[in-house]
Design a protein around this motif. Structure first.
Motif, PDB file in Angstrom:
ATOM      1  N   PRO A  53      67.165  -3.415  11.187  1.00 55.15           N
ATOM      2  CA  PRO A  53      66.141  -2.275  11.376  1.00 55.15           C
ATOM      3  C   PRO A  53      65.046  -2.903  12.173  1.00 55.15           C
ATOM      4  CG  PRO A  53      66.481  -3.158   8.885  1.00 55.15           C
ATOM      5  CD  PRO A  53      67.542  -3.841   9.799  1.00 55.15           C
ATOM      6  N   ALA A  54      64.917  -4.352  12.587  1.00 58.37           N
ATOM      7  CA  ALA A  54      63.740  -4.609  13.139  1.00 58.37           C
ATOM      8  C   ALA A  54      63.807  -4.393  14.693  1.00 58.37           C
ATOM      9  CB  ALA A  54      63.653  -6.421  13.113  1.00 58.37           C
ATOM     10  N   ARG A  55      64.921  -3.909  15.171  1.00 54.95           N
ATOM     11  CA  ARG A  55      65.095  -3.265  16.345  1.00 54.95           C
ATOM     12  C   ARG A  55      64.234  -1.962  16.613  1.00 54.95           C
ATOM     13  NH1 ARG A  55      70.867  -1.907  17.518  1.00 54.95           N
ATOM     14  NH2 ARG A  55      70.022  -1.335  19.519  1.00 54.95           N
ATOM     15  N   LEU A  56      63.935  -1.397  15.346  1.00 52.90           N
ATOM     16  CA  LEU A  56      63.114  -0.131  15.494  1.00 52.90           C
ATOM     17  C   LEU A  56      61.784  -0.388  15.645  1.00 52.90           C
ATOM     18  CD1 LEU A  56      65.065   1.998  12.671  1.00 52.90           C
ATOM     19  CD2 LEU A  56      65.404   2.185  15.107  1.00 52.90           C
ATOM     20  N   LYS A  57      61.265  -1.581  15.458  1.00 53.46           N
ATOM     21  CA  LYS A  57      59.736  -1.919  15.587  1.00 53.46           C
ATOM     22  C   LYS A  57      58.912  -1.301  16.664  1.00 53.46           C
ATOM     23  CE  LYS A  57      56.238  -5.192  14.919  1.00 53.46           C
ATOM     24  NZ  LYS A  57      55.719  -6.728  14.609  1.00 53.46           N
ATOM     25  N   PRO A  58      59.611  -1.193  17.890  1.00 50.68           N
ATOM     26  CA  PRO A  58      58.849  -0.606  18.874  1.00 50.68           C
ATOM     27  C   PRO A  58      58.581   0.875  18.792  1.00 50.68           C
ATOM     28  CG  PRO A  58      60.687  -1.862  19.699  1.00 50.68           C
ATOM     29  CD  PRO A  58      60.775  -1.845  18.432  1.00 50.68           C
TER      30      PRO A  58
END
Length: 161
Positions: A53-58
């Motif tokens: 889910p860290a890929r969604l940060k941007p």
């Protein structure tokens, strides 16, 4: 009974993100990243257990809702995803548990920051419709849901009302 969407206020009627006839309004993480780059519509993303889910940060500010998949009762990776989204990434939008959601999991989902659940499990749907959640009075770890220390052991917490 068919699939229901439930949150702390009760069953949600006419939810635009609800699964209808097996069709979901959520897109995959890769599709969400592409859609966010092109602009346009509100995005609801489905995070699978193996996804990061860290890929969604941007693009967190572009996401209307994040659905976390619970493919089986014994797969708890979505609990960790919810805690990561709330605590480390600061996501303030709606997080929904979907998939094999059973009643015993719901109090723990709420503690890690999941706002709503979607379930087709008939006994779970019936109890949620009746607002009859199982009681979990004491907790042994901090979570997204506020808790207060008890007057006993320092590591034991009681859910704040």
């Amino acid at each position: 009974m068919s699939t229901i969407v439930w949150n702390r206020e009760g069953v949600v009627e006419d939810d635009r993100w609800a699964t209808v006839e097996g069709e979901s309004a959520f897109v995959s993480m890769d599709e969400a990243l592409e859609l966010a780059a092109t602009g346009g519509r509100e995005i609801g993303v489905l995070v699978e257990p193996a996804d990061d889910p860290a890929r969604l940060k941007p693009i967190l500010d572009r996401l209307a809702i994040i659905a976390l998949d619970f493919p089986a009762f014994n797969d708890g990776r979505a609990f960790s995803h919810a805690a990561l989204l709330r605590d480390r990434l600061g996501y303030g939008g709606e997080i929904r548990g979907v998939g094999d959601v059973l009643l015993d999991q719901v109090p723990f989902m709420l503690r890690v920051g999941i706002d709503s659940v979607e379930t087709a499990h008939e006994p779970t749907a019936r109890r949620l419709t009746e607002m009859r959640l199982p009681g979990v009075d004491l907790h042994y770890q901090p979570a997204a849901l506020k808790a207060e220390p008890t007057n006993t052991y320092s590591w034991r917490r009681r859910a704040a009302v």
